[in-house]
Design a protein around this motif. Structure first.
Motif, PDB file in Angstrom:
ATOM      1  N   LYS A 136      22.253  32.191  42.723  1.00  0.00           N
ATOM      2  CA  LYS A 136      23.149  31.027  42.851  1.00  0.00           C
ATOM      3  C   LYS A 136      23.746  30.647  41.505  1.00  0.00           C
ATOM      4  N   GLU A 196      27.741  30.688  40.693  1.00  0.00           N
ATOM      5  CA  GLU A 196      28.403  29.435  40.298  1.00  0.00           C
ATOM      6  C   GLU A 196      29.087  29.576  38.949  1.00  0.00           C
ATOM      7  N   ASP A 202      16.664  33.225  44.701  1.00  0.00           N
ATOM      8  CA  ASP A 202      17.821  32.460  45.199  1.00  0.00           C
ATOM      9  C   ASP A 202      18.459  31.625  44.088  1.00  0.00           C
TER      10      ASP A 202
END
Length: 267
Positions: A62, A66, A58
């Motif tokens: 992420k 981003e 995760d």
């Protein structure tokens, strides 16, 4: 525009070759490793990811989203070898190998799908194995989880059809990588009933890897798939006879094919 590509297990072997080739072609590459600091000479960024640890998955996904705003291609490459008589491989080692080779890729896919679905496009390439098309002696656990990933991809493709997310398998044969060094193998013990059969087969397996094809062949196929509008369900890459063995399994009676494998491994 460059594609944003995530390659699990990108520090060595097939994953490294894929990353370096795609980098040359102008793609933006992120690889992963459980210990990125060991690979200071990597030509592309290596992020921390352990396919057996969902939190690292995760965090990795992420971070890329981003930083880049999207993730176009996932190459599920991280994996581990395992050999030995099924009877003698400890249960925890069997479970650990399935965790890496089967459940790990599923968890990476699950982490990435929401982003791909929101951007209405994406490609997922699962690196499986020609061994996944047949039960091989003393490689049964590896054959089983790679075969399971092949079948899972077939189901996933139909479930993802409405989201414009493509998924496919690439099944390599024997390639010259360091997989043998990181493989779990049950020891050949003097009191094992398999001593006279497993020992020679293990030696032959390692020799096949040492004499294997150039991993760059896999990289070139991956790049071709990335530029294919509608990828096939299954791709195979490797020596002719390894690929042809799948055809033989399809057309020959089971016992005849089994006899061919027994002769090949001198069992």
């Amino acid at each position: 525009m460059s594609k944003i590509v995530l390659i699990t297990g990108g520090s060595s072997g097939i994953g490294k070759s894929i990353g370096e080739y795609l980098l040359e072609k102008g793609e933006k590459i992120y690889g992963t490793s459980r210990n990125p600091d060991r690979y200071k000479d990597s030509k592309f960024p290596l992020l921390t990811l352990d396919v057996a640890d969902k939190s690292t998955i995760d965090n990795c996904v992420k971070r890329i989203i981003e930083q880049e705003g999207r993730l176009d291609v996932l190459i599920n490459n991280a994996g581990a070898g395992i050999t030995g008589p099924i009877e003698e491989i400890p249960e925890e080692e069997i479970k650990a190998n399935f965790e890496t080779n089967f459940f790990g890729p599923i968890n990476v896919i699950k982490a990435i799908l929401p982003s791909m679905r929101s951007q209405r496009q994406g490609l997922i390439i699962n690196i499986t194995s020609i061994a996944g098309y047949m039960g091989l002696p003393f490689r049964g656990v590896y054959s089983a989880n790679k075969g399971a990933l092949e079948i899972l991809t077939e189901a996933f493709r139909m479930e993802l059809k409405d989201f414009n997310i493509a998924m496919t398998n690439v099944a390599p044969g024997d390639f010259a990588t360091n997989i043998a060094a990181g493989r779990y193998h049950a020891p050949v013990t003097e009191d094992s009933p398999y001593k006279n059969t497993y020992g020679p087969v293990l030696k032959a397996i390692d020799e096949h890897v040492d004499d294997g094809s150039d991993p760059m062949d896999v990289a070139k196929l991956v790049y071709k798939i990335m530029n294919t509008k509608h990828p096939k369900v299954h791709y195979k890459v490797g020596a002719f006879m390894q690929k042809f063995s799948i055809v033989l399994k399809r057309i020959l009676p089971d016992k005849v094919y089994e006899k061919l494998l027994l002769n090949h491994y001198k069992l």
